[in-house]
Design a protein around this motif. Sequence first.
Motif, short mmCIF file in Angstrom:
data_model
loop_
_atom_site.label_atom_id
_atom_site.label_comp_id
_atom_site.label_asym_id
_atom_site.label_seq_id
_atom_site.Cartn_x
_atom_site.Cartn_y
_atom_site.Cartn_z
N ALA A 76 0.69 -1.16 -0.03
CA ALA A 76 0.01 0.03 0.03
C ALA A 76 0.84 1.08 -0.03
CB ALA A 76 -0.93 0.05 1.18
N ILE A 77 0.20 2.34 -0.44
CA ILE A 77 0.99 3.69 -0.69
C ILE A 77 -0.15 4.64 0.20
CG2 ILE A 77 0.31 3.93 -2.92
CD1 ILE A 77 3.05 5.47 -3.18
N SER A 78 0.51 5.43 1.33
CA SER A 78 -0.47 6.39 1.78
C SER A 78 -0.56 7.68 0.92
CB SER A 78 0.46 6.60 3.02
OG SER A 78 -0.48 7.81 3.93
N TRP A 79 -1.81 8.24 1.06
CA TRP A 79 -2.06 9.31 0.19
C TRP A 79 -1.47 10.48 0.99
CZ3 TRP A 79 -4.77 13.59 2.34
CH2 TRP A 79 -5.26 13.60 3.38
N MET A 80 -1.47 10.73 2.01
CA MET A 80 -0.69 11.98 2.80
C MET A 80 0.78 12.02 2.85
SD MET A 80 -1.61 13.39 6.45
CE MET A 80 -2.98 14.22 6.14
N SER A 81 1.31 10.80 3.08
CA SER A 81 2.74 10.80 3.38
C SER A 81 3.65 10.30 2.12
CB SER A 81 3.20 10.24 4.57
OG SER A 81 2.94 8.84 4.36
#
Length: 123
Positions: free
Chosen positions: A50-55
């Motif tokens: 997964a890849i975070s939208w914020m960081s």
Amino acid sequence: QVQLVESGGGLVQAGGSLRLSCAASGRTFSSYTMGWFRQAPGKEREFVAAISWMSGRTYYADSVKGRFTISRDNAKNTVNLQMNSLKPEDTAVYYCAATRSLRTSEAEDFGSWGQGTQVTVSS
């Protein structure tokens, strides 16, 4: 909600590489954490990456660390999964998913799913 469409699956020999892509519709793609899951026959769906939208931070299942890389292009509304050094145990249907959560690897937290793309790794 976003609509997701995966592509890039196929048949590859062990040790080979594949790149999966997921195209998302909607103008708020950049505010979704994006994930990849997989499900092999007779097994439960499992988290891959997964890849975070914020960081923009990425996180992976232990089974794929060092071999798979997730990335996103917010300008193109796409998320990719580069898979290297593939193993027969990577064979599964791979799903792209989206969530508003900052960080999660739980399938039930992801509200949008693609239809899946088959990855088959031969020995």
